[in-house]
Scaffold this active site. Sequence first.
Site, PDB file in Angstrom:
ATOM      1  N   HIS A  95       2.376  -5.998  -3.276  1.00 50.70           N
ATOM      2  CA  HIS A  95       2.132  -5.184  -4.472  1.00 50.70           C
ATOM      3  C   HIS A  95       0.636  -4.884  -4.620  1.00 50.70           C
ATOM      4  O   HIS A  95      -0.219  -5.555  -4.035  1.00 50.70           O
ATOM      5  CB  HIS A  95       2.636  -5.920  -5.713  1.00 50.70           C
ATOM      6  CG  HIS A  95       2.008  -7.277  -5.881  1.00 50.70           C
ATOM      7  ND1 HIS A  95       0.736  -7.458  -6.361  1.00 50.70           N
ATOM      8  CD2 HIS A  95       2.473  -8.511  -5.581  1.00 50.70           C
ATOM      9  CE1 HIS A  95       0.434  -8.731  -6.367  1.00 50.70           C
ATOM     10  NE2 HIS A  95       1.475  -9.408  -5.896  1.00 50.70           N
ATOM     11  N   GLY A  96       0.328  -3.906  -5.452  1.00 49.31           N
ATOM     12  CA  GLY A  96      -1.060  -3.532  -5.685  1.00 49.31           C
ATOM     13  C   GLY A  96      -1.778  -4.506  -6.618  1.00 49.31           C
ATOM     14  O   GLY A  96      -1.224  -5.539  -7.020  1.00 49.31           O
TER      15      GLY A  96
END
Length: 478
Positions: A95-96
């Site tokens: 994920h970011g």
Amino acid sequence: KPPGAEAKGGGAAPPLPAAVIAMAPGRAVAAFLLLLSPLLPAVASAGLSGYFGTKSRYEEVNPYLVRDPLSLGPAAASRLPAACTPLQLRALLRHGTRYPTAGQIRRLGQLHALLLRRSPAADACPAADALAAWQMWYEEGLDGRLAPQGRRDMELLARRLAARFPTLFAARRRLALASSSKHRCLQSGAAFRRGLGPALSLDGDEVEVEVNDSLMRFFDHCAKFVALVEENDAAMCQVDAFKEGPEMRKVLEKVASALCLPVQELNADFVQVAFLTCSYELAIKNVTSPWCSLFSEEDAKVLEYLNDLKQYWKRGYGYDINSRSSCILFQDIFQHLDEAVEESKSSKPISSPLIVQVGHAETLQPLLALMGFFKDDEPLRATNYLRQAHRKFRSGRIVPYAANLVFVLYHCDQVKTSKEEYQVQMLLNENLMLFHHSNETISTYADLKDYYKDILENCHFKEECELPKINITTVDEL
């Protein structure tokens, strides 16, 4: 400058709040400087940003993205034979950029409260005064959620992958998008899809993000890992020993001195959360946080090693079960590659040309360990910090925010043997990886399968993850 005057670089400086004006003069100056800090450029957070471990910005791995977020980098050409066409891309993404977890926010709140309790009449202490004036804006409800920067991370990554592999990301190609059940991963998947834009219809306007924790959070489903590593305090003995060791003690004493606090009021966890706050402010807000001022580059190296020790013993080479638990994901990757090869041989369209899955650092790190990447000759231990100065296992280089591991299967014409017809490349964080068996950036699919034959045939998730029948109190056998 007086309040309200133009700050250097444009934009009005924020007016001084009444609470700041009421402070002692030294504290007021510190607080005002602090209010200006978001207007100052994030100059690599005073040289610390290369040591943030799993809390590192993706740009630390690919610095050219700071200048041009859509650049494919200096090694943009894939160095493939001209007659090769990509058939399938399998991307595993972390994920970011995210907010801190609730636990980290609680600990930061406790540390901040310590500084607020210092008497205004106490000796002049610029660092403590500045940090006391710092606004504690993190709330426990943020608990690891995706930050706006995290959405940008994913959208930009999608655009770069589409530019690198245009035939695979062409209109009306099917995209299979899956994610861990965690909110930050689901939002990252949606942001990745958005990054592909309306021009890429990808077989329909909306792509559902399928939740698949059995692959993206395999570690939760592995009883042996959960019991003997995740929930076993003894498994982290090297991490705990380093927290009490001479290197961390030196950092602890230095931070206590800078904050004018008795050293016994601080511990390694407080020091670590101060350092991580420096990393979060850079990643989330792109500012150099006043928390960064507590640390030198040498301190940062010590704290990076503490982070890496935890990753090594909990997700990397420390215990076999860490990586063996990922064989379910590894085998799934090769099952889809096999399927694409068979479809190609039968002249059928590839049913899954694009498979994108969003998980965690804890998804990627064990898989890379299973494949033998970033393995040092000597294990990371509490006592060999100096000897590990040039270690391969540096989590910030391997699994920063938005980390991605991409497998690309090619069909190649004009080859000498049928074995060379199907070839594979792997990219980690958009950089080609050297295969162990060939020391090349491309391998025949047959050779790659042969190299990992034992894992493909003999690593069975159910058997690997079954708890031994005897009562185990130590982790020696791991």
